[in-house]
Design an enzyme around this catalytic site. Structure first.
Site, PDB file in Angstrom:
ATOM      1  N   HIS A  54       0.813  -1.226   0.000  1.00  0.00           N
ATOM      2  CA  HIS A  54       0.000   0.000   0.000  1.00  0.00           C
ATOM      3  C   HIS A  54       0.843   1.270   0.000  1.00  0.00           C
ATOM      4  O   HIS A  54       0.338   2.349  -0.284  1.00  0.00           O
ATOM      5  CB  HIS A  54      -0.997   0.002   1.167  1.00  0.00           C
ATOM      6  CG  HIS A  54      -0.421   0.318   2.504  1.00  0.00           C
ATOM      7  ND1 HIS A  54      -0.107  -0.645   3.442  1.00  0.00           N
ATOM      8  CD2 HIS A  54      -0.114   1.505   3.085  1.00  0.00           C
ATOM      9  CE1 HIS A  54       0.356  -0.063   4.535  1.00  0.00           C
ATOM     10  NE2 HIS A  54       0.356   1.244   4.343  1.00  0.00           N
TER      11      HIS A  54
ATOM     12  N   ASP B  21      -0.019  -7.593   1.291  1.00  0.00           N
ATOM     13  CA  ASP B  21       0.453  -6.211   1.435  1.00  0.00           C
ATOM     14  C   ASP B  21       1.973  -6.131   1.496  1.00  0.00           C
ATOM     15  O   ASP B  21       2.540  -5.314   2.212  1.00  0.00           O
ATOM     16  CB  ASP B  21      -0.163  -5.534   2.667  1.00  0.00           C
ATOM     17  CG  ASP B  21      -0.087  -4.012   2.576  1.00  0.00           C
ATOM     18  OD1 ASP B  21       0.049  -3.491   1.457  1.00  0.00           O
ATOM     19  OD2 ASP B  21      -0.139  -3.346   3.630  1.00  0.00           O
TER      20      ASP B  21
ATOM     21  N   SER C 270       4.409   2.832   7.798  1.00  0.00           N
ATOM     22  CA  SER C 270       4.217   1.609   7.018  1.00  0.00           C
ATOM     23  C   SER C 270       5.455   1.255   6.207  1.00  0.00           C
ATOM     24  O   SER C 270       6.103   2.128   5.615  1.00  0.00           O
ATOM     25  CB  SER C 270       3.037   1.768   6.070  1.00  0.00           C
ATOM     26  OG  SER C 270       1.836   1.869   6.781  1.00  0.00           O
TER      27      SER C 270
END
Length: 209
Positions: A15, A47, A125
């Protein structure tokens, strides 16, 4: 770096780089050098994404640990760029393993997160979750929050899972998964187990075949 392949490889979340072409993705080093990604492999369901860039040989790399050996209560350190603040470090403990009762959208289907209270915020992230031996045991991926900021409940992809995904991406270009022809309940709580006459919520509740 995979055997026989040139360049430097970077592990991150899908992502973080999704919808971007390789030429639009930049990798910034701690000495402020910037490189453009030469190639990108990604798997939306886990992911996980891996980038290759053509940098100089001999760049330092983080050692990958064994996430199967991580225990609840173990100290960990999270590294990332929350709010664009590069090389931010926070610490905490592992709160749970194999955490799966969270919803991260329709594409991400992991049910095996490491949960930690190390502060993770938007921008963290793709950063590493590291044990006190300096080994990467997870990839920081998501937070549970009503406000969008840190609430002490964060989730990381176990590094062993990420390694399996990366291996398939680099060898095959995609991840191959098995398929079981059943539909299971999205949640299976203690109250559901009690209604079925069970003494604990354990296993999977099959709703359709």
């Amino acid at each position: 770096r995979p055997e026989g392949q040139r360049g430097t490889f970077v592990l991150t979340n899908n992502h973080v780089i999704s919808q971007a072409e390789a030429r639009q993705i930049t990798i910034s080093l701690s000495d402020d050098r910037i490189f453009t990604a030469a190639q990108v492999w990604a798997d939306a369901e886990s992911d996980v994404a891996v980038l290759r860039f053509d940098g100089p040989d001999g760049l330092p790399v983080a050692a990958l640990g064994d996430s199967d050996g991580v225990r609840v209560g173990q100290w960990v350190v999270a590294i990332g760029s929350p709010f664009g603040l590069n090389q931010t470090v926070t610490h905490g403990i592992i709160s749970a393993r194999e955490r799966g009762q969270i919803s991260l959208g329709s594409a991400i289907r992991i049910k095996d997160f490491l949960q930690t209270d190390a502060a993770i915020n938007p921008g963290s992230s793709g950063g590493p979750l590291v044990n006190l031996d300096g080994e990467v045991v997870g990839v920081n991926t998501a937070i549970a929050s009503n406000t969008g900021g840190n609430s002490g409940v964060a989730f990381s992809i176990p590094i062993n899972l990420a390694k399996r995904v990366v291996k398939q991406l680099l060898e095959k270009g995609a991840v191959t998964r098995g398929y079981l022809g059943v539909q299971t309940a999205s949640s299976f709580e203690a109250a559901d187990a009690a209604k079925l006459g069970l003494d604990r919520a354990q296993g999977a509740w099959v709703e359709a075949v």
